[in-house]
Each structure stands twice: as structure tokens, then as C-alpha cells.
Design a protein around this motif. Structure first.
Motif, PDB file in Angstrom:
ATOM      1  N   MET A   1       0.727  -1.118   0.084  1.00  0.00           N
ATOM      2  CA  MET A   1       0.129   0.022  -0.053  1.00  0.00           C
ATOM      3  C   MET A   1       0.894   1.090  -0.005  1.00  0.00           C
ATOM      4  N   ALA A   2       0.148   2.325  -0.607  1.00  0.00           N
ATOM      5  CA  ALA A   2       1.155   3.544  -0.918  1.00  0.00           C
ATOM      6  C   ALA A   2       1.323   4.276   0.719  1.00  0.00           C
ATOM      7  N   GLU A   3       2.238   4.997   0.696  1.00  0.00           N
ATOM      8  CA  GLU A   3       2.317   5.903   1.812  1.00  0.00           C
ATOM      9  C   GLU A   3       1.664   7.254   1.597  1.00  0.00           C
ATOM     10  N   PHE A   4       1.241   7.887   2.500  1.00  0.00           N
ATOM     11  CA  PHE A   4       0.411   9.194   2.376  1.00  0.00           C
ATOM     12  C   PHE A   4       1.468  10.192   3.111  1.00  0.00           C
ATOM     13  N   ILE A   5       1.822  11.286   2.312  1.00  0.00           N
ATOM     14  CA  ILE A   5       2.694  11.997   2.930  1.00  0.00           C
ATOM     15  C   ILE A   5       2.225  13.553   2.883  1.00  0.00           C
ATOM     16  N   LYS A   6       2.253  14.419   3.921  1.00  0.00           N
ATOM     17  CA  LYS A   6       1.862  15.720   3.771  1.00  0.00           C
ATOM     18  C   LYS A   6       3.116  16.399   3.625  1.00  0.00           C
ATOM     19  N   ILE A   7       3.006  17.591   2.508  1.00  0.00           N
ATOM     20  CA  ILE A   7       4.253  18.299   2.285  1.00  0.00           C
ATOM     21  C   ILE A   7       3.735  19.680   2.028  1.00  0.00           C
ATOM     22  N   TYR A   8       4.081  20.841   2.792  1.00  0.00           N
ATOM     23  CA  TYR A   8       3.683  22.010   2.553  1.00  0.00           C
ATOM     24  C   TYR A   8       4.412  22.999   1.411  1.00  0.00           C
ATOM     25  N   GLU A 159      -6.830  12.918  -0.329  1.00  0.00           N
ATOM     26  CA  GLU A 159      -7.201  11.840   0.516  1.00  0.00           C
ATOM     27  C   GLU A 159      -8.045  11.007  -0.247  1.00  0.00           C
ATOM     28  N   LEU A 160      -8.849  11.609  -1.165  1.00  0.00           N
ATOM     29  CA  LEU A 160      -9.639  10.682  -2.321  1.00  0.00           C
ATOM     30  C   LEU A 160      -8.887  10.207  -3.193  1.00  0.00           C
ATOM     31  N   ILE A 161      -7.581  10.899  -3.757  1.00  0.00           N
ATOM     32  CA  ILE A 161      -6.978  10.535  -4.675  1.00  0.00           C
ATOM     33  C   ILE A 161      -6.195   9.219  -3.902  1.00  0.00           C
ATOM     34  N   PHE A 162      -5.653   9.367  -2.848  1.00  0.00           N
ATOM     35  CA  PHE A 162      -4.900   8.160  -2.036  1.00  0.00           C
ATOM     36  C   PHE A 162      -6.007   7.001  -1.895  1.00  0.00           C
ATOM     37  N   GLU A 163      -7.100   7.136  -1.619  1.00  0.00           N
ATOM     38  CA  GLU A 163      -8.140   6.254  -1.471  1.00  0.00           C
ATOM     39  C   GLU A 163      -8.196   5.190  -2.842  1.00  0.00           C
ATOM     40  N   LYS A 164      -8.250   6.055  -3.716  1.00  0.00           N
ATOM     41  CA  LYS A 164      -8.327   5.241  -5.245  1.00  0.00           C
ATOM     42  C   LYS A 164      -7.065   4.806  -5.670  1.00  0.00           C
ATOM     43  N   TRP A 165      -6.045   5.467  -5.411  1.00  0.00           N
ATOM     44  CA  TRP A 165      -4.791   4.929  -5.956  1.00  0.00           C
ATOM     45  C   TRP A 165      -3.733   4.210  -4.867  1.00  0.00           C
ATOM     46  N   GLN A 166      -4.000   3.760  -3.941  1.00  0.00           N
ATOM     47  CA  GLN A 166      -3.267   3.311  -2.988  1.00  0.00           C
ATOM     48  C   GLN A 166      -2.609   2.256  -3.288  1.00  0.00           C
ATOM     49  N   MET A 171       3.594   6.066  -3.408  1.00  0.00           N
ATOM     50  CA  MET A 171       3.545   7.131  -2.384  1.00  0.00           C
ATOM     51  C   MET A 171       2.510   8.210  -3.249  1.00  0.00           C
ATOM     52  N   VAL A 172       1.891   8.908  -2.091  1.00  0.00           N
ATOM     53  CA  VAL A 172       0.800   9.959  -2.712  1.00  0.00           C
ATOM     54  C   VAL A 172       0.817  11.243  -1.579  1.00  0.00           C
ATOM     55  N   ILE A 173       1.420  12.195  -2.412  1.00  0.00           N
ATOM     56  CA  ILE A 173       1.729  13.429  -1.549  1.00  0.00           C
ATOM     57  C   ILE A 173       0.597  14.185  -1.302  1.00  0.00           C
ATOM     58  N   ASP A 174       0.182  14.755  -0.213  1.00  0.00           N
ATOM     59  CA  ASP A 174      -0.733  15.716  -0.068  1.00  0.00           C
ATOM     60  C   ASP A 174      -0.143  17.019   0.129  1.00  0.00           C
ATOM     61  N   GLY A 175      -0.427  17.982  -0.953  1.00  0.00           N
ATOM     62  CA  GLY A 175       0.219  19.212  -1.164  1.00  0.00           C
ATOM     63  C   GLY A 175      -0.976  20.284  -1.229  1.00  0.00           C
ATOM     64  N   GLY A 176      -2.157  19.898  -0.511  1.00  0.00           N
ATOM     65  CA  GLY A 176      -3.172  20.639  -0.504  1.00  0.00           C
ATOM     66  C   GLY A 176      -3.956  20.380  -1.777  1.00  0.00           C
ATOM     67  N   TYR A 177      -5.101  21.072  -1.542  1.00  0.00           N
ATOM     68  CA  TYR A 177      -6.218  20.495  -2.820  1.00  0.00           C
ATOM     69  C   TYR A 177      -5.514  21.236  -4.150  1.00  0.00           C
ATOM     70  N   GLY A 178      -5.685  20.213  -5.137  1.00  0.00           N
ATOM     71  CA  GLY A 178      -5.262  20.493  -6.450  1.00  0.00           C
ATOM     72  C   GLY A 178      -6.221  21.082  -7.298  1.00  0.00           C
ATOM     73  N   ASP A 179      -5.886  21.480  -8.752  1.00  0.00           N
ATOM     74  CA  ASP A 179      -6.929  22.138  -9.577  1.00  0.00           C
ATOM     75  C   ASP A 179      -7.594  21.130 -10.402  1.00  0.00           C
ATOM     76  N   ASN A 180      -8.728  21.506 -11.177  1.00  0.00           N
ATOM     77  CA  ASN A 180      -9.342  20.398 -11.859  1.00  0.00           C
ATOM     78  C   ASN A 180      -9.346  20.753 -13.323  1.00  0.00           C
ATOM     79  N   VAL A 181      -8.062  21.670 -13.856  1.00  0.00           N
ATOM     80  CA  VAL A 181      -8.042  22.110 -15.206  1.00  0.00           C
ATOM     81  C   VAL A 181      -6.600  21.799 -15.414  1.00  0.00           C
ATOM     82  N   GLY A 182      -6.430  21.316 -16.572  1.00  0.00           N
ATOM     83  CA  GLY A 182      -5.181  20.647 -16.905  1.00  0.00           C
ATOM     84  C   GLY A 182      -4.374  22.094 -17.433  1.00  0.00           C
ATOM     85  N   SER A 183      -3.019  21.655 -17.802  1.00  0.00           N
ATOM     86  CA  SER A 183      -2.006  22.692 -18.320  1.00  0.00           C
ATOM     87  C   SER A 183      -2.640  22.995 -19.770  1.00  0.00           C
TER      88      SER A 183
END
Length: 206
Positions: A1-8, A159-166, A171-183
Motif C-alpha cells: 500500500m502507498a505511503e501518504f505524506i503531507k508536504i507544505y 485524501e480521495l486520490i489516496f483512497e483510489k490509487w493506494q 506514495m501519494v503526496i498531500d500538497g493541498g487541494y489540486g486544480d481540476n483544469v489541466g495545463s
């Protein structure tokens, strides 16, 4: 299972970044924040990790359109043919930022991408991924974690990303909410810039 890590993102912890880099160096897959959607990536030099990402995305590796996340433009000549001054000026204006630029690839591309004539380059405006790439010492191959279903939260809430991809990544990094519009994707491989996809990045930079 993936590790979930918070980074600011405003001040990424050196120790946390080093932990992510170790996972990448060991051939692990990591989900991380960018300045657009969360991305899925691995060390560009690790063939087995590249194969794993291609498998997850359901594509053949040699046909995959992954982009390379670079720390800055100094890596360009490692993967990109000589570009003219006007192209370089566009890159300098836009990066770091929410753009993917398609540029002519050179002969030094990793063997998995040798058949490609172009390469997508990203320098996101996000301290976490830029610091990871800087410490790693080479680009991270990246693809977005867009869902087949349209549950937007999956691409924005760590957290939902982790739930789905774990069970698929290391590893899943929690760097805060992401955007939902691509580059915004801009093709600069020919004489005139071509907008392939309009996303978060403003096209007025051209």
C-alpha cells in the motif's frame, strides 16, 4: 500500500522531499501536486517504473505521450534539439507555469522514447514537485490522474486520490487541494506555435 505524506508547498520539508526522492530512485511511482491537476510520475531513467505507468494508463510505452517535468530550462538541451530565440523567449515568459510545451526531441532521449520526434516539457509553478526534481537530479516523467468518471474530487482532494490509487502507486503526496483544469498544451516543434489544448495557462503569452 502507498505511503501518504503531507508536504507544505510554501516551504517543503527537506526530509520529506528526500523521502520522495528515495522512492523515485528505487523505481517507485508517486502522485504529486503541480500548478494544475495532480500528476502521476516516476524517475525518467527507470525503465521498469516507466513500464508500470504505461500499464496503469493502458498505453504502450513507446506510444505514450508523457511529459517531462524539469526543474528549470537548464535541462532542455539534454532532451530537446536546439531551439531558436523566439521559442526560448516564449518558454522564459511562460515558465514556471501551467503549460506543457511540445518541443523537437533530440538523440539523447531515454531509449523508451527514442522513436519520438517531439517531447512535452513542463516546469510547473509548484515548489513541491520542483524541489523533488531538483533533488532527484533529472526530470520526472509525468501524466495526469484524470478519471474516466467525472468525479472531480478525485483529481483535487489528496485524501480521495489516496483512497483510489493506494494499491497502484508507492506514495501519494498531500500538497493541498489540486486544480481540476489541466495545463495549456502548446506545440512549438514547428515554425508557428499551435495551441493543442487550452487549459489553465493563458494563451496571451504567445
Amino acid at each position: 500500500m502507498a505511503e501518504f505524506i503531507k508536504i507544505y508547498p510554501d516551504k517543503p520539508s527537506e526530509a520529506a522531499i528526500a523521502k520522495v526522492v528515495k522512492v523515485l530512485q528505487n523505481g517507485g511511482l508517486v502522485i504529486y501536486p503541480t500548478d494544475t491537476v495532480y500528476g502521476l510520475g516516476c524517475d525518467i531513467t527507470n525503465s521498469r517504473a516507466l513500464e508500470k505507468i504505461a500499464r496503469i494508463k493502458g498505453v504502450k510505452l513507446e506510444k505514450a505521450n508523457f511529459s517531462f517535468i524539469c526543474h528549470d530550462l537548464s535541462n532542455l538541451s539534454d532532451y530537446v534539439r536546439q531551439i531558436d530565440t523566439s521559442t526560448f523567449k516564449i518558454l522564459k515568459r511562460a515558465l514556471p507555469g501551467p503549460y506543457t510545451f511540445i518541443l523537437p526531441g533530440n538523440n539523447s532521449l531515454p531509449k523508451e522514447f527514442k522513436k519520438k520526434t517531439t517531447v512535452g516539457i513542463r516546469v510547473p509553478d509548484n515548489n513541491i514537485i520542483l524541489e523533488i526534481v531538483r533533488q532527484l537530479g533529472n526530470p520526472v516523467v509525468s501524466t495526469s490522474i484524470r478519471d474516466e468518471d467525472d468525479v472531480i474530487e478525485y483529481t483535487t482532494d489528496p485524501e480521495l486520490i489516496f483512497e483510489k490509487w493506494q494499491h497502484l502507486v508507492d506514495m501519494v503526496i498531500d500538497g493541498g487541494y489540486g486544480d481540476n483544469v489541466g495545463s495549456t498544451i502548446i506545440d512549438l516543434s514547428e515554425h508557428e506555435p499551435v495551441i493543442v489544448r487550452e487549459g489553465k495557462g493563458d494563451i496571451d503569452i504567445l
